[in-house]
Design a protein around this motif. Structure first.
Motif, short mmCIF file in Angstrom:
data_model
loop_
_atom_site.label_atom_id
_atom_site.label_comp_id
_atom_site.label_asym_id
_atom_site.label_seq_id
_atom_site.Cartn_x
_atom_site.Cartn_y
_atom_site.Cartn_z
N MET A 144 0.81 -1.21 0.00
CA MET A 144 0.00 0.00 0.00
C MET A 144 0.84 1.27 0.00
SD MET A 144 -3.16 -0.71 -0.33
CE MET A 144 -3.98 0.81 0.15
N GLY A 145 2.15 1.15 0.28
CA GLY A 145 3.02 2.31 0.24
C GLY A 145 3.09 2.95 -1.13
N GLY A 146 2.65 2.24 -2.17
CA GLY A 146 2.61 2.81 -3.51
C GLY A 146 1.36 3.62 -3.78
N LYS A 147 0.37 3.53 -2.89
CA LYS A 147 -0.87 4.29 -3.06
C LYS A 147 -1.01 5.40 -2.01
CE LYS A 147 -4.68 2.24 -4.32
NZ LYS A 147 -4.81 2.56 -5.75
N VAL A 148 -0.45 5.15 -0.83
CA VAL A 148 -0.55 6.12 0.27
C VAL A 148 0.87 6.51 0.67
CG1 VAL A 148 -1.41 6.54 2.59
CG2 VAL A 148 -2.68 5.01 1.05
N ALA A 149 1.25 7.75 0.41
CA ALA A 149 2.62 8.19 0.66
C ALA A 149 2.91 8.28 2.16
CB ALA A 149 2.87 9.54 0.00
N LEU A 154 9.23 6.79 1.30
CA LEU A 154 9.06 7.47 0.01
C LEU A 154 9.75 6.75 -1.14
CD1 LEU A 154 9.22 11.18 1.16
CD2 LEU A 154 7.21 9.87 0.47
N PRO A 155 11.05 6.40 -1.05
CA PRO A 155 11.65 5.68 -2.18
C PRO A 155 10.98 4.32 -2.44
CG PRO A 155 13.35 6.62 -0.78
CD PRO A 155 12.07 6.75 -0.04
N GLY A 156 10.71 3.58 -1.36
CA GLY A 156 10.04 2.29 -1.53
C GLY A 156 8.64 2.45 -2.06
N GLY A 157 7.92 3.48 -1.60
CA GLY A 157 6.58 3.74 -2.11
C GLY A 157 6.59 4.07 -3.58
N ALA A 158 7.60 4.84 -4.00
CA ALA A 158 7.72 5.17 -5.43
C ALA A 158 7.95 3.91 -6.26
CB ALA A 158 8.86 6.17 -5.64
N ALA A 159 8.77 3.00 -5.74
CA ALA A 159 9.00 1.73 -6.44
C ALA A 159 7.71 0.91 -6.49
CB ALA A 159 10.11 0.94 -5.74
#
Length: 261
Positions: A144-149, A154-159
Motif C-alpha cells: 500500500m506504500g505505492g498508493k498512500v505516501a 518514500l523511495p520504496g513507495g515510489a518503487a
C-alpha cells in the motif's frame, strides 16, 4: 476447496522469509511444485526446514534478482529442474525505510533496485516464456506504500507505485496471449519489516515504537495488522484457475485502512 494447483510449477521469489515464505508454504500445501528463490542459501535452508507434510518438497534456488543475469539464469535452472513455469509469485526485495532527512539520491536508486528491478528482472524472463506457451499467471506482492505516501517510505513507495503501473500495463499486454498478471497490496503485516518502519518513524517523531504500533492498529478498521498467511491465501487464489477471469487487478489488503475507491 481445490484450487486446481496440483503439480503446477510455481516460482516464489523472496521465499525465505515473511510473505514469500508463507506463499511458498501455501502453494506446496496445495500440491504445487515450488521453486523457492532467495539470495541467501542459509535463509533458504532455514525456510525449507519449516515446510513439512507436503506432497512435493520445494526446491531452493539462490539468485540475487537485482542482477538481470542471475535472474535469467535462475529461470533457466528452474525450468531444467522442474519444468516449464506456470506461476510466478514475486515477493523479493524491500526498500529500506528512512525519515526524509536521511535520504540521498543513492537511497532512491537503491529502493528501485531492491523493490522494482528485483520484480521486473524475473518477470521479464518468465512472462515471455509463458506467452510463448499460451498460459501462465503472475502475482506481484507490492504494498500500500505505492498508493498512500508515507514520509518514512518514500523511495520504496515510489518503487511500489511503479510496480502497480507495470502490473496493470503488462496484464493488458499479455492477456491476449493467455497470461494473467495481478497484484496484492498488503498494508501493515506482521513481518520483520514492521519493526524497521516503526523504528524509522520513532526517530522522526520521538514517539516509542510501541506507541506508534498501538496508534497504527487503532487506525485500521479491523484493529490489527495482517499476517503473511492471510496475504498468501489471496495470492493463491489469484494464481489459480478459480480466478481465470481476473487480470490487471490490484487487491488491497490493509484491513480497510485505505477507505478509497
Amino acid at each position: 476447496m481445490d484450487l486446481g494447483l496440483r503439480d503446477r510449477i510455481v516460482v516464489v521469489t523472496g521465499a525465505s522469509k515473511g510473505i514469500g515464505l508463507a506463499c511458498a508454504q501455501a502453494f506446496a500445501e496445495a500440491g504445487a511444485r515450488v521453486a523457492m528463490v532467495s539470495r541467501s542459501r542459509a535463509n533458504l535452508d532455514a525456510a525449507l526446514a519449516k515446510i513439512r507434510h507436503v506432497e512435493h518438497r520445494p526446491v531452493a534456488f539462490v539468485a540475487d534478482l537485482v542482477d538481470a543475469g542471475q535472474s535469467s539464469a535462475m529461470v533457466d535452472d528452474v525450468e531444467r529442474t522442474l519444468g516449464p513455469i506456470d506461476i510466478l509469485v514475486s515477493s523479493a526485495g524491500a526498500a529500506k525505510r528512512s525519515p526524509p532527512d536521511e535520504l540521498s539520491p543513492a537511497a532512491w536508486h537503491a529502493a528501485m533496485d531492491a523493490k522494482f528491478f528485483s520484480y521486473i528482472h524475473p518477470l521479464d524472463a518468465i512472462v515471455k516464456r509463458m506467452a510463448a506457451r499460451g498460459h501462465g499467471a503472475i502475482v506481484n506482492i507490492i504494498g500500500m506504500g505505492g498508493k498512500v505516501a508515507s514520509p518514512v517510505h518514500l523511495p520504496g513507495g515510489a518503487a511500489n507505485a511503479a510496480l502497480m503501473l507495470a502490473t496493470a500495463g503488462l496484464a493488458a499486454a499479455y492477456g491476449p496471449r493467455g497470461v494473467r498478471i495481478n497484484a496484492v497490496n498488503p498494508g501493515g503485516t506482521l513481518t520483520g519489516r514492521v519493526q524497521e518502519g516503526l523504528n524509522a518513524e520513532s526517530r522522526m517523531t520521538g514517539l516509542s515504537p510501541e506507541a506508534l504500533l498501538e496508534r497504527q492498529q487503532a487506525r485500521i478498521p479491523l484493529r490489527r495488522l495482517g499476517t503473511p498467511e492471510e496475504i498468501a491465501q489471496v495470492a493463491l487464489f489469484l494464481a489459480s484457475p478459480r480466478a481465470s477471469y481476473v487480470t490487471g487487478a490490484i487487491v488491497p489488503m490493509d484491513g480497510g485502512a485505505g477507505a478509497v475507491i
